[in-house]
Scaffold this active site. Structure first.
Site, PDB file in Angstrom:
ATOM      1  N   THR A   1       0.885  -1.159   0.000  1.00 32.50           N
ATOM      2  CA  THR A   1       0.000   0.000   0.000  1.00 32.50           C
ATOM      3  C   THR A   1       0.918   1.201   0.000  1.00 32.50           C
ATOM      4  OG1 THR A   1      -1.793  -1.045   1.258  1.00 32.50           O
ATOM      5  CG2 THR A   1      -1.576   1.300   1.547  1.00 32.50           C
TER       6      THR A   1
ATOM      7  N   GLY B   1      -5.045  -4.984   6.970  1.00 29.82           N
ATOM      8  CA  GLY B   1      -6.044  -3.947   7.205  1.00 29.82           C
ATOM      9  C   GLY B   1      -7.043  -4.286   8.289  1.00 29.82           C
TER      10      GLY B   1
ATOM     11  N   VAL C   1     -13.381  -4.580   1.763  1.00 30.41           N
ATOM     12  CA  VAL C   1     -12.801  -3.248   1.905  1.00 30.41           C
ATOM     13  C   VAL C   1     -11.785  -3.312   3.041  1.00 30.41           C
ATOM     14  CG1 VAL C   1     -13.294  -0.868   2.588  1.00 30.41           C
ATOM     15  CG2 VAL C   1     -14.839  -2.057   1.025  1.00 30.41           C
ATOM     16  N   GLY C   2     -10.612  -2.799   2.798  1.00 27.18           N
ATOM     17  CA  GLY C   2      -9.575  -2.812   3.826  1.00 27.18           C
ATOM     18  C   GLY C   2      -9.596  -1.543   4.660  1.00 27.18           C
ATOM     19  N   ASP C   3      -8.486  -1.297   5.304  1.00 28.91           N
ATOM     20  CA  ASP C   3      -8.384  -0.134   6.191  1.00 28.91           C
ATOM     21  C   ASP C   3      -8.064   1.156   5.451  1.00 28.91           C
ATOM     22  OD1 ASP C   3      -5.893  -1.369   5.539  1.00 28.91           O
ATOM     23  OD2 ASP C   3      -4.916  -0.120   7.041  1.00 28.91           O
TER      24      ASP C   3
ATOM     25  N   THR D   1       0.130   0.609   6.815  1.00 28.61           N
ATOM     26  CA  THR D   1       0.070  -0.396   5.758  1.00 28.61           C
ATOM     27  C   THR D   1       0.199  -1.759   6.424  1.00 28.61           C
ATOM     28  OG1 THR D   1       2.463  -0.288   5.411  1.00 28.61           O
ATOM     29  CG2 THR D   1       1.130   1.146   4.045  1.00 28.61           C
ATOM     30  N   GLY D   2      -0.268  -2.779   5.745  1.00 32.86           N
ATOM     31  CA  GLY D   2      -0.235  -4.118   6.327  1.00 32.86           C
ATOM     32  C   GLY D   2      -1.642  -4.651   6.482  1.00 32.86           C
TER      33      GLY D   2
HETATM   34  N1  ASP Z   1      -3.717  -2.294   4.407  1.00 34.47           N
HETATM   35  C1  ASP Z   1      -4.039  -2.844   3.112  1.00 34.47           C
HETATM   36  C2  ASP Z   1      -5.362  -3.554   3.202  1.00 34.47           C
HETATM   37  O1  ASP Z   1      -5.570  -4.283   4.142  1.00 34.47           O
HETATM   38  C3  ASP Z   1      -3.029  -3.791   2.589  1.00 34.47           C
HETATM   39  C4  ASP Z   1      -1.605  -3.396   2.770  1.00 34.47           C
HETATM   40  O2  ASP Z   1      -1.284  -2.384   3.318  1.00 34.47           O
HETATM   41  O3  ASP Z   1      -0.761  -4.132   2.332  1.00 34.47           O
HETATM   42  O4  ASP Z   1      -6.144  -3.420   2.301  1.00 34.47           O
END
Ligand code: ASP
Length: 391
Positions: free
Chosen positions: A239, A293, A268-270, A290-291
């Site tokens: 992200t 969500g 839907v993510g964060d 990021t990571g």
């Molecule tokens: N945070 C993002 C999500 O969960 C993914 C990511 O940051 O890699 O959609």
């Protein structure tokens, strides 16, 4: 609060956060320079920070700030570079698709001076979701448009319908589909007999020089292949986040993503959820994440980091306190390693009103980007809480 009592407050709050039990205390005064951790670079704006892949976004945003652009435009145009990049398969064009092979993008922007946010979630066929999110912020009374509605809104504003699935992302998706279950009708790699020679798998219109003609090239990093055993890092993620502070002290932040690869369509993510993957308060600072969500959504991570800074923590301390909070609140067994710590990673970025900034990830080895006065943006190591296995 004088300096002495302020220092005691900071020491106490850091200790409480480390124990994962930070409770509501009386609000600290506006953070001053003495609140920074020793490793938090500290100056007033312009400062732009971003996730590691957002290094070009930092430089572009800084350039636009110098030309007098609003910080929201600066960060959105910054991440547009990453959204347009087909080689970044975590954001915008070229992002890895959902389980049906369709690219669905999420983004939100927050503008400190008006404390307004705009976001789009699950938007298809539009390359630059952050620009659409900024239109939502500026031109509607709403905070979040999803799916078809977000797409039609973007089309009405003149954005172009585009195919976002690159050949690389399509191959990655097919590779996942083939290997996702031993019981389905897609043959796993180890169920396929080796061909007797090279195979010709290019589609008639594909003749990319350098293509080795293999249909499922497994050309991602090794951990992408670990679909069955998941001792660490459950999903491949990525992200872009970018926050900016102007010379005049205004703040804006943006997060943009294609979300978790192979997600259930409609997930839907964060990143488009204000307070989870992105948040800013013009009087305090900005934070993004990021990571995984789902972990950010259930902990309101970005809003919490800004709140930690308001209570007196430095940006790095606030990000580390958020790591502790995640560790404490990860309770599902499937998300835990044998030692009881999470089996996924998260990265937090924080920028404070006075120009101090920092970042932390759950696991060691993270890096982030920062422009703090002169370009090009630097790549800096992140603080962390847990040692990455096999590091
Ligand atoms: N945070 C993002 C999500 O969960 C993914 C990511 O940051 O890699 O959609």
């Amino acid at each position: 609060m004088d300096h002495t009592s302020r220092r005691s407050f900071l020491a106490a709050s850091a200790a409480l956060a480390a124990a994962g039990v930070l409770q509501a205390h009386a609000r600290a005064h506006q953070p001053q320079g003495d609140a920074k951790a020793p490793n938090d670079p500290h100056k007033r704006g312009p400062v732009v920070i971003a996730s590691l892949n957002g290094r070009p976004a930092c430089d572009r945003a800084a350039e636009l700030l110098a030309q007098g652009y609003d910080p929201a435009d600066a960060v959105v145009q910054g991440v547009r570079i990453v959204e347009d990049d087909p080689n970044d398969d975590s954001v915008g064009y070229g992002g890895l698709p959902n389980a049906d092979g369709v690219v669905e993008l999420d983004s939100c922007v927050m503008h400190g001076p008006t404390h307004k946010s705009g976001a789009v979630a699950g938007i298809r066929n539009i390359k630059n979701p952050a620009m659409v999110a900024l239109r939502v912020l500026r031109e509607t009374d709403h905070c979040l448009l999803v799916g078809e509605g977000a797409y039609l809104f973007a089309i009405s504003k003149g954005f172009r319908h585009e195919d976002l699935l690159t050949d690389h992302a399509r191959r990655e998706w097919l590779n996942w589909k083939h290997n996702m279950s031993r019981d389905d009708d897609w043959l796993n790699d180890d169920e396929r007999d080796a061909p007797s020679g090279k195979t010709w798998d290019l589609l008639p219109w594909q003749s990319a020089p350098g293509d080795d003609n293999t249909p499922r090239t497994n050309d991602g990093p090794d951990f992408r292949k670990k679909t069955s055993a998941r001792p660490y890092i459950m999903e491949v993620t990525g992200t872009v986040h970018c926050s900016a502070l102007t010379a005049g002290g205004d703040i804006a932040s943006v997060t943009s993503t294609s979300g978790l690869n192979w997600k259930i369509p409609g997930r839907v993510g964060d990143s488009p959820i204000i307070g989870a993957g992105n948040y800013c308060d013009n009087d305090i600072g900005a934070a993004g994440s990021t990571g995984r969500g789902e972990a950010n959504i259930t902990t309101c991570a970005s809003a919490r980091i800004v709140d930690f800074m308001e209570r007196g923590m430095s940006p790095t301390e606030a990000c580390l306190a958020m790591c502790d909070y995640i560790v404490k609140h990860t309770k599902e067994k499937r998300l835990l390693r044998p030692d009881g710590t999470p089996n996924f990673d998260l990265k937090f970025y924080a920028l404070r009103k006075d120009g101090a900034y920092g970042a932390a990830s759950l696991f060691s080895g993270g890096q982030f980007s920062a422009f703090d006065g002169s370009g090009p943006a630097k790549v800096l190591p992140m603080a962390f809480r847990l040692q990455r296995p096999n590091a």
